[in-house]
Design a protein around this motif. Sequence first.
Motif, short mmCIF file in Angstrom:
data_model
loop_
_atom_site.label_atom_id
_atom_site.label_comp_id
_atom_site.label_asym_id
_atom_site.label_seq_id
_atom_site.Cartn_x
_atom_site.Cartn_y
_atom_site.Cartn_z
N ASP A 20 -13.58 -2.51 3.21
CA ASP A 20 -13.09 -3.82 3.63
C ASP A 20 -11.56 -3.92 3.54
OD1 ASP A 20 -13.37 -3.55 0.93
OD2 ASP A 20 -14.94 -5.07 0.78
N CYS A 21 -10.90 -2.78 3.54
CA CYS A 21 -9.44 -2.75 3.37
C CYS A 21 -8.77 -2.08 4.56
CB CYS A 21 -9.13 -2.00 2.08
SG CYS A 21 -7.45 -1.41 1.95
N LEU A 22 -7.70 -2.67 5.04
CA LEU A 22 -6.80 -2.00 5.98
C LEU A 22 -5.64 -1.48 5.14
CD1 LEU A 22 -6.03 -1.39 9.00
CD2 LEU A 22 -4.64 -3.47 8.87
N PRO A 23 -5.61 -0.15 4.90
CA PRO A 23 -4.63 0.39 3.95
C PRO A 23 -3.26 0.59 4.58
CG PRO A 23 -5.96 2.18 4.82
CD PRO A 23 -6.45 0.91 5.49
N VAL A 24 -2.23 0.73 3.73
CA VAL A 24 -0.89 1.04 4.25
C VAL A 24 -0.34 2.35 3.68
CG1 VAL A 24 -0.28 -1.34 4.83
CG2 VAL A 24 0.18 -0.48 2.52
N HIS A 25 -1.21 3.11 2.97
CA HIS A 25 -0.88 4.47 2.55
C HIS A 25 0.55 4.61 2.02
CE1 HIS A 25 -4.67 5.85 4.14
NE2 HIS A 25 -4.41 5.20 5.24
N HIS A 26 0.85 3.82 0.99
CA HIS A 26 2.14 4.02 0.32
C HIS A 26 2.24 5.48 -0.13
CE1 HIS A 26 5.58 3.73 -2.18
NE2 HIS A 26 4.91 3.96 -3.28
N LEU A 27 1.12 6.00 -0.65
CA LEU A 27 1.05 7.41 -1.03
C LEU A 27 -0.20 8.00 -0.40
CD1 LEU A 27 1.89 6.94 -4.83
CD2 LEU A 27 3.39 7.98 -3.12
N PHE A 28 -0.25 9.32 -0.32
CA PHE A 28 -1.47 9.98 0.16
C PHE A 28 -1.93 11.01 -0.87
CE2 PHE A 28 -4.31 12.69 2.46
CZ PHE A 28 -5.03 11.79 3.21
N PRO A 29 -2.72 10.54 -1.87
CA PRO A 29 -3.15 11.45 -2.92
C PRO A 29 -4.47 12.15 -2.57
CG PRO A 29 -3.56 9.17 -3.53
CD PRO A 29 -3.07 9.14 -2.12
#
Length: 371
Positions: free
Chosen positions: A277-286
Amino acid sequence: MIPFLDLCAHHAPVRDGLCRAMSRVLDSGQFAGGPVVEDFEKHFAQFCGTQHAVGVGSGTEALWLALLACGIQPGDEVILPPNTFIATAEAVLWCGARPVFADVDERTCLLDPAAVEAAITSRTRALIPVHLFGSTAPMDELQEIAARHGLQVIEDACQAHGAEYRGRRAGSLGRAGCFSFYPGKNLGALGEAGAVVTDDPEVAERIRCLRDHGQSAKYHHQHLGWNGRMDALQAAILLIKLRRLSACNQLRRSHARCYLRQLQSIDNVRPVDCPADCLPVHHLFPICTARREALLKALRRRRIGHGIHYPVPLHLQPALESLGHRAGEFPVAERLAGQLLSLPMYPELNQSQIEEVCGVISAVCAHRRAA
Ligand SMILES: *Cc1c(COP(=O)(O)O)cnc(C)c1O
Protein backbone atom coordinates in the motif's frame (compact mmCIF):
# COMPACT_ATOMS: atom_id res chain seq x y z
CA MET A 1 33.79 4.05 -10.83
CA ILE A 2 30.18 4.52 -9.68
CA PRO A 3 29.60 6.93 -6.79
CA PHE A 4 27.13 6.10 -4.02
CA LEU A 5 25.54 9.52 -4.55
CA ASP A 6 26.39 12.23 -7.08
CA LEU A 7 25.24 15.65 -5.84
CA CYS A 8 27.29 17.54 -8.45
CA ALA A 9 25.47 15.76 -11.28
CA HIS A 10 22.20 16.34 -9.42
CA HIS A 11 22.71 20.10 -9.20
CA ALA A 12 24.21 20.65 -12.66
CA PRO A 13 20.87 21.13 -14.52
CA VAL A 14 19.60 23.71 -11.98
CA ARG A 15 22.90 25.39 -11.19
CA ASP A 16 21.98 28.73 -12.80
CA GLY A 17 18.62 28.84 -11.08
CA LEU A 18 20.24 28.07 -7.72
CA CYS A 19 22.82 30.83 -8.21
CA ARG A 20 20.13 33.37 -9.15
CA ALA A 21 18.05 32.38 -6.11
CA MET A 22 21.06 32.79 -3.83
CA SER A 23 21.75 36.22 -5.37
CA ARG A 24 18.19 37.30 -4.66
CA VAL A 25 18.56 36.32 -1.00
CA LEU A 26 21.89 38.13 -0.86
CA ASP A 27 20.23 41.29 -2.21
CA SER A 28 17.21 40.97 0.11
CA GLY A 29 19.35 41.28 3.25
CA GLN A 30 17.10 38.76 5.07
CA PHE A 31 18.84 35.57 6.03
CA ALA A 32 17.14 34.00 9.08
CA GLY A 33 13.48 33.24 8.44
CA GLY A 34 11.51 35.83 6.50
CA PRO A 35 9.38 35.79 3.33
CA VAL A 36 11.41 33.23 1.36
CA VAL A 37 11.09 30.76 4.24
CA GLU A 38 7.35 31.44 4.38
CA ASP A 39 7.10 30.86 0.65
CA PHE A 40 8.89 27.53 0.96
CA GLU A 41 6.68 26.52 3.90
CA LYS A 42 3.58 27.23 1.83
CA HIS A 43 4.80 25.16 -1.12
CA PHE A 44 6.09 22.29 1.01
CA ALA A 45 2.80 22.05 2.94
CA GLN A 46 1.00 21.93 -0.41
CA PHE A 47 3.37 19.20 -1.62
CA CYS A 48 2.73 17.09 1.51
CA GLY A 49 -1.01 17.77 1.53
CA THR A 50 -1.02 19.42 4.96
CA GLN A 51 -2.33 22.75 6.26
CA HIS A 52 0.98 23.86 7.74
CA ALA A 53 4.72 23.46 7.32
CA VAL A 54 7.24 25.01 9.69
CA GLY A 55 10.85 25.33 8.53
CA VAL A 56 13.54 24.55 11.11
CA GLY A 57 17.29 24.00 11.23
CA SER A 58 17.49 20.23 10.61
CA GLY A 59 15.56 16.97 10.66
CA THR A 60 16.80 16.29 14.18
CA GLU A 61 15.40 19.63 15.29
CA ALA A 62 12.13 18.94 13.45
CA LEU A 63 11.71 15.71 15.45
CA TRP A 64 12.64 17.30 18.76
CA LEU A 65 10.43 20.38 18.36
CA ALA A 66 7.52 18.27 17.05
CA LEU A 67 7.71 16.05 20.13
CA LEU A 68 7.86 19.10 22.44
CA ALA A 69 4.95 20.74 20.61
CA CYS A 70 2.93 17.53 21.03
CA GLY A 71 3.55 17.76 24.78
CA ILE A 72 6.11 14.97 25.25
CA GLN A 73 7.66 15.41 28.71
CA PRO A 74 10.18 13.86 31.09
CA GLY A 75 8.89 10.48 32.26
CA ASP A 76 6.97 9.80 29.03
CA GLU A 77 7.79 6.82 26.85
CA VAL A 78 7.95 7.06 23.07
CA ILE A 79 8.04 3.96 20.86
CA LEU A 80 10.35 3.82 17.82
CA PRO A 81 12.23 1.20 15.79
CA PRO A 82 15.85 0.32 16.69
CA ASN A 83 16.95 0.38 13.02
CA THR A 84 16.94 4.09 12.31
CA PHE A 85 19.37 7.00 12.33
CA ILE A 86 20.18 7.97 15.91
CA ALA A 87 18.41 11.36 15.53
CA THR A 88 15.02 9.68 16.05
CA ALA A 89 16.11 8.56 19.55
CA GLU A 90 18.07 11.74 20.31
CA ALA A 91 14.92 13.81 19.80
CA VAL A 92 13.07 11.71 22.37
CA LEU A 93 15.92 11.88 24.87
CA TRP A 94 16.34 15.66 24.57
CA CYS A 95 12.66 15.97 25.56
CA GLY A 96 13.62 14.10 28.72
CA ALA A 97 11.48 11.18 27.60
CA ARG A 98 12.48 7.52 27.22
CA PRO A 99 12.89 5.88 23.82
CA VAL A 100 11.29 2.42 23.85
CA PHE A 101 12.23 0.22 20.92
CA ALA A 102 9.90 -2.11 19.03
CA ASP A 103 11.32 -4.59 16.53
CA VAL A 104 10.66 -4.43 12.80
CA ASP A 105 9.41 -6.62 9.99
CA GLU A 106 12.21 -8.69 8.47
CA ARG A 107 11.12 -8.13 4.84
CA THR A 108 10.28 -4.40 4.91
CA CYS A 109 12.55 -3.25 7.79
CA LEU A 110 9.57 -1.17 9.00
CA LEU A 111 7.90 -1.15 12.46
CA ASP A 112 6.05 -4.37 13.28
CA PRO A 113 2.62 -3.43 14.69
CA ALA A 114 2.56 -6.49 16.98
CA ALA A 115 5.92 -5.48 18.49
CA VAL A 116 4.63 -1.93 18.99
CA GLU A 117 1.56 -3.21 20.80
CA ALA A 118 3.75 -5.35 23.07
CA ALA A 119 5.96 -2.35 23.94
CA ILE A 120 3.11 -0.16 25.21
CA THR A 121 3.02 0.64 28.95
CA SER A 122 1.01 3.05 31.09
CA ARG A 123 3.69 5.69 30.40
CA THR A 124 3.62 5.45 26.59
CA ARG A 125 2.56 8.76 25.04
CA ALA A 126 3.67 8.62 21.43
CA LEU A 127 4.83 6.48 18.58
CA ILE A 128 7.35 7.43 15.88
CA PRO A 129 6.95 5.39 12.70
CA VAL A 130 10.11 5.82 10.62
CA HIS A 131 9.48 5.65 6.87
CA LEU A 132 12.87 4.02 6.39
CA PHE A 133 14.59 3.94 2.98
CA GLY A 134 11.64 5.84 1.42
CA SER A 135 8.84 3.34 2.18
CA THR A 136 5.95 4.17 4.49
CA ALA A 137 5.41 2.20 7.71
CA PRO A 138 2.10 0.27 8.04
CA MET A 139 0.18 3.37 9.14
CA ASP A 140 -3.39 1.96 9.29
CA GLU A 141 -2.35 -0.75 11.73
CA LEU A 142 -0.16 1.63 13.74
CA GLN A 143 -2.84 4.30 13.88
CA GLU A 144 -5.43 1.78 15.02
CA ILE A 145 -3.12 0.78 17.90
CA ALA A 146 -2.36 4.43 18.69
CA ALA A 147 -6.07 5.34 18.77
CA ARG A 148 -6.89 2.38 21.04
CA HIS A 149 -4.17 3.41 23.54
CA GLY A 150 -4.50 7.20 23.22
CA LEU A 151 -1.02 7.66 21.70
CA GLN A 152 0.12 10.42 19.39
CA VAL A 153 1.72 9.50 16.08
CA ILE A 154 4.68 11.58 14.96
CA GLU A 155 6.18 10.49 11.64
CA ASP A 156 9.90 10.45 10.95
CA ALA A 157 9.61 11.17 7.21
CA CYS A 158 13.26 12.23 6.88
CA GLN A 159 13.82 9.57 4.17
CA ALA A 160 10.39 9.79 2.53
CA HIS A 161 9.78 13.15 0.81
CA GLY A 162 6.87 12.48 -1.55
CA ALA A 163 6.29 8.83 -0.57
CA GLU A 164 2.61 7.88 -0.41
CA TYR A 165 0.62 5.56 1.81
CA ARG A 166 -2.74 4.68 0.24
CA GLY A 167 -2.64 7.88 -1.81
CA ARG A 168 -1.61 10.19 1.04
CA ARG A 169 1.82 11.70 1.35
CA ALA A 170 4.28 10.78 4.09
CA GLY A 171 4.23 13.42 6.82
CA SER A 172 0.47 14.02 6.46
CA LEU A 173 -0.54 10.76 8.15
CA GLY A 174 0.11 11.46 11.84
CA ARG A 175 -0.27 14.46 14.14
CA ALA A 176 3.02 15.83 12.83
CA GLY A 177 5.49 14.75 10.15
CA CYS A 178 9.20 15.52 10.36
CA PHE A 179 11.52 16.08 7.40
CA SER A 180 15.24 16.57 6.95
CA PHE A 181 16.70 18.50 4.03
CA TYR A 182 20.24 17.29 4.65
CA PRO A 183 22.02 17.49 1.25
CA GLY A 184 21.81 13.74 0.53
CA LYS A 185 18.07 13.39 1.18
CA ASN A 186 15.58 13.15 -1.72
CA LEU A 187 14.94 16.87 -1.20
CA GLY A 188 18.23 18.31 -0.01
CA ALA A 189 19.45 21.81 0.83
CA LEU A 190 23.01 23.03 0.27
CA GLY A 191 23.55 22.81 4.01
CA GLU A 192 21.32 21.94 6.94
CA ALA A 193 17.55 22.37 7.10
CA GLY A 194 14.37 20.59 8.17
CA ALA A 195 10.62 21.04 8.51
CA VAL A 196 7.58 19.83 10.44
CA VAL A 197 4.28 19.47 8.57
CA THR A 198 0.92 19.19 10.33
CA ASP A 199 -2.80 19.83 10.02
CA ASP A 200 -2.94 20.88 13.67
CA PRO A 201 -2.76 24.70 13.92
CA GLU A 202 -1.74 24.54 17.59
CA VAL A 203 1.20 22.24 16.91
CA ALA A 204 2.32 24.50 14.03
CA GLU A 205 2.03 27.60 16.20
CA ARG A 206 3.95 26.03 19.10
CA ILE A 207 6.81 25.01 16.80
CA ARG A 208 6.90 28.51 15.25
CA CYS A 209 7.20 29.88 18.78
CA LEU A 210 9.78 27.32 20.02
CA ARG A 211 12.05 27.71 16.97
CA ASP A 212 12.22 31.46 17.67
CA HIS A 213 13.26 31.39 21.37
CA GLY A 214 9.70 30.99 22.61
CA GLN A 215 8.94 34.60 21.73
CA SER A 216 5.36 35.87 21.80
CA ALA A 217 6.57 39.32 20.72
CA LYS A 218 10.09 40.56 20.11
CA TYR A 219 12.15 39.98 23.29
CA HIS A 220 9.06 38.75 25.18
CA HIS A 221 9.67 35.07 25.84
CA GLN A 222 6.58 33.07 26.76
CA HIS A 223 8.18 29.62 26.61
CA LEU A 224 11.66 28.21 26.92
CA GLY A 225 12.59 27.94 23.26
CA TRP A 226 15.60 27.53 21.05
CA ASN A 227 17.15 28.98 17.91
CA GLY A 228 15.67 26.64 15.32
CA ARG A 229 14.91 28.95 12.43
CA MET A 230 15.41 27.95 8.81
CA ASP A 231 17.97 29.81 6.68
CA ALA A 232 16.50 31.96 3.92
CA LEU A 233 19.29 30.74 1.60
CA GLN A 234 18.30 27.12 2.15
CA ALA A 235 14.61 27.95 1.67
CA ALA A 236 15.38 29.63 -1.66
CA ILE A 237 17.37 26.59 -2.80
CA LEU A 238 14.70 24.15 -1.61
CA LEU A 239 11.97 26.07 -3.48
CA ILE A 240 13.84 25.44 -6.72
CA LYS A 241 14.67 21.83 -5.98
CA LEU A 242 11.09 21.07 -4.83
CA ARG A 243 9.89 21.63 -8.42
CA ARG A 244 12.00 18.67 -9.56
CA LEU A 245 11.32 16.36 -6.62
CA SER A 246 8.47 14.34 -8.13
CA ALA A 247 10.35 13.76 -11.40
CA CYS A 248 13.44 12.70 -9.42
CA ASN A 249 11.37 10.30 -7.31
CA GLN A 250 10.00 8.79 -10.55
CA LEU A 251 13.54 8.21 -11.77
CA ARG A 252 14.44 6.52 -8.48
CA ARG A 253 11.42 4.20 -8.89
CA SER A 254 12.48 3.36 -12.42
CA HIS A 255 16.03 2.56 -11.23
CA ALA A 256 14.58 0.39 -8.46
CA ARG A 257 12.58 -1.61 -11.03
CA CYS A 258 15.75 -2.04 -13.07
CA TYR A 259 17.66 -3.32 -10.01
CA LEU A 260 14.80 -5.66 -9.07
CA ARG A 261 14.63 -7.20 -12.56
CA GLN A 262 18.31 -8.04 -12.47
CA LEU A 263 18.53 -9.10 -8.83
CA GLN A 264 15.66 -11.58 -8.99
CA SER A 265 17.79 -14.15 -10.79
CA ILE A 266 20.63 -13.95 -8.25
CA ASP A 267 20.64 -16.26 -5.24
CA ASN A 268 21.65 -15.20 -1.74
CA VAL A 269 20.46 -11.63 -2.29
CA ARG A 270 17.10 -10.27 -1.23
CA PRO A 271 16.07 -6.68 -1.97
CA VAL A 272 14.18 -5.06 0.93
CA ASP A 273 10.42 -5.32 0.26
CA CYS A 274 8.21 -2.32 -0.28
CA PRO A 275 4.77 -2.75 1.37
CA ALA A 276 1.90 -3.11 -1.13
CA ASP A 277 0.00 0.00 0.00
CA CYS A 278 3.03 2.28 -0.38
CA LEU A 279 4.34 4.33 -3.29
CA PRO A 280 8.03 4.41 -2.33
CA VAL A 281 10.62 7.09 -3.11
CA HIS A 282 13.72 4.88 -2.65
CA HIS A 283 15.86 7.26 -0.63
CA LEU A 284 18.16 4.23 -0.40
CA PHE A 285 18.21 0.89 -2.19
CA PRO A 286 19.28 -1.74 0.35
CA ILE A 287 19.67 -5.45 -0.28
CA CYS A 288 19.91 -8.15 2.35
CA THR A 289 22.66 -10.73 1.98
CA ALA A 290 24.52 -13.17 4.18
CA ARG A 291 27.55 -12.59 1.92
CA ARG A 292 27.99 -8.94 2.79
CA GLU A 293 31.70 -9.08 3.60
CA ALA A 294 32.63 -10.67 0.27
CA LEU A 295 30.34 -8.29 -1.59
CA LEU A 296 31.78 -5.24 0.19
CA LYS A 297 35.26 -6.32 -0.88
CA ALA A 298 34.22 -6.76 -4.51
CA LEU A 299 32.41 -3.40 -4.60
CA ARG A 300 35.44 -1.64 -3.13
CA ARG A 301 37.71 -3.29 -5.69
CA ARG A 302 35.46 -2.10 -8.55
CA ARG A 303 35.15 1.36 -6.95
CA ILE A 304 31.37 1.09 -6.64
CA GLY A 305 29.88 3.26 -3.90
CA HIS A 306 27.89 1.56 -1.16
CA GLY A 307 26.67 2.12 2.38
CA ILE A 308 25.42 0.25 5.43
CA HIS A 309 22.20 1.58 6.95
CA TYR A 310 22.78 0.97 9.75
CA PRO A 311 25.65 -1.19 11.06
CA VAL A 312 24.70 -0.92 14.76
CA PRO A 313 21.06 -0.86 15.91
CA LEU A 314 20.26 1.95 18.33
CA HIS A 315 19.76 -0.28 21.38
CA LEU A 316 23.41 -1.41 21.07
CA GLN A 317 24.92 2.07 20.57
CA PRO A 318 27.30 3.12 23.37
CA ALA A 319 25.64 6.56 23.42
CA LEU A 320 22.37 4.90 24.49
CA GLU A 321 23.94 2.50 26.97
CA SER A 322 22.00 4.04 29.84
CA LEU A 323 18.79 2.55 28.39
CA GLY A 324 20.19 -0.78 29.57
CA HIS A 325 19.66 -2.97 26.52
CA ARG A 326 21.55 -6.13 25.56
CA ALA A 327 22.28 -7.94 22.30
CA GLY A 328 19.46 -10.34 21.41
CA GLU A 329 16.60 -8.09 22.52
CA PHE A 330 15.61 -7.01 19.01
CA PRO A 331 16.69 -9.96 16.88
CA VAL A 332 15.26 -8.79 13.56
CA ALA A 333 16.90 -5.36 13.72
CA GLU A 334 20.16 -7.05 14.78
CA ARG A 335 20.05 -9.53 11.89
CA LEU A 336 19.34 -6.71 9.42
CA ALA A 337 22.26 -4.69 10.80
CA GLY A 338 24.52 -7.59 9.89
CA GLN A 339 23.12 -8.21 6.41
CA LEU A 340 21.91 -4.97 4.80
CA LEU A 341 23.94 -3.25 2.12
CA SER A 342 22.80 -0.11 0.28
CA LEU A 343 23.57 0.13 -3.44
CA PRO A 344 23.99 3.38 -5.44
CA MET A 345 20.59 5.09 -5.84
CA TYR A 346 19.98 8.60 -7.14
CA PRO A 347 18.07 10.13 -10.05
CA GLU A 348 21.20 10.56 -12.24
CA LEU A 349 22.11 6.85 -12.11
CA ASN A 350 21.85 5.09 -15.49
CA GLN A 351 20.95 1.63 -16.69
CA SER A 352 24.47 0.54 -17.57
CA GLN A 353 25.69 1.55 -14.11
CA ILE A 354 22.93 -0.54 -12.54
CA GLU A 355 23.96 -3.46 -14.78
CA GLU A 356 27.55 -3.08 -13.66
CA VAL A 357 26.56 -3.11 -9.97
CA CYS A 358 24.35 -6.17 -10.48
CA GLY A 359 27.15 -7.88 -12.42
CA VAL A 360 29.43 -7.59 -9.39
CA ILE A 361 26.69 -8.87 -7.08
CA SER A 362 26.04 -11.79 -9.37
CA ALA A 363 29.73 -12.72 -9.53
CA VAL A 364 29.96 -12.79 -5.73
CA CYS A 365 26.57 -14.18 -4.69
CA ALA A 366 25.26 -16.51 -7.45
CA HIS A 367 24.85 -19.66 -8.34
CA ARG A 368 22.67 -18.41 -11.22
CA ARG A 369 19.41 -20.28 -11.50
CA ALA A 370 18.49 -21.79 -14.88
CA ALA A 371 16.29 -19.29 -16.70
C1 LIG B 1 18.52 12.22 8.13
C2 LIG B 1 17.63 11.63 9.15
C3 LIG B 1 17.34 12.32 10.34
C4 LIG B 1 18.03 13.58 10.79
O1 LIG B 1 17.99 14.63 9.92
P1 LIG B 1 19.12 15.78 10.01
O2 LIG B 1 18.62 16.81 9.06
O3 LIG B 1 20.41 15.17 9.58
O4 LIG B 1 19.16 16.28 11.40
C5 LIG B 1 16.41 11.74 11.20
N1 LIG B 1 15.83 10.56 10.94
C6 LIG B 1 16.13 9.86 9.82
C7 LIG B 1 15.44 8.55 9.58
C8 LIG B 1 17.05 10.37 8.90
O5 LIG B 1 17.34 9.64 7.81
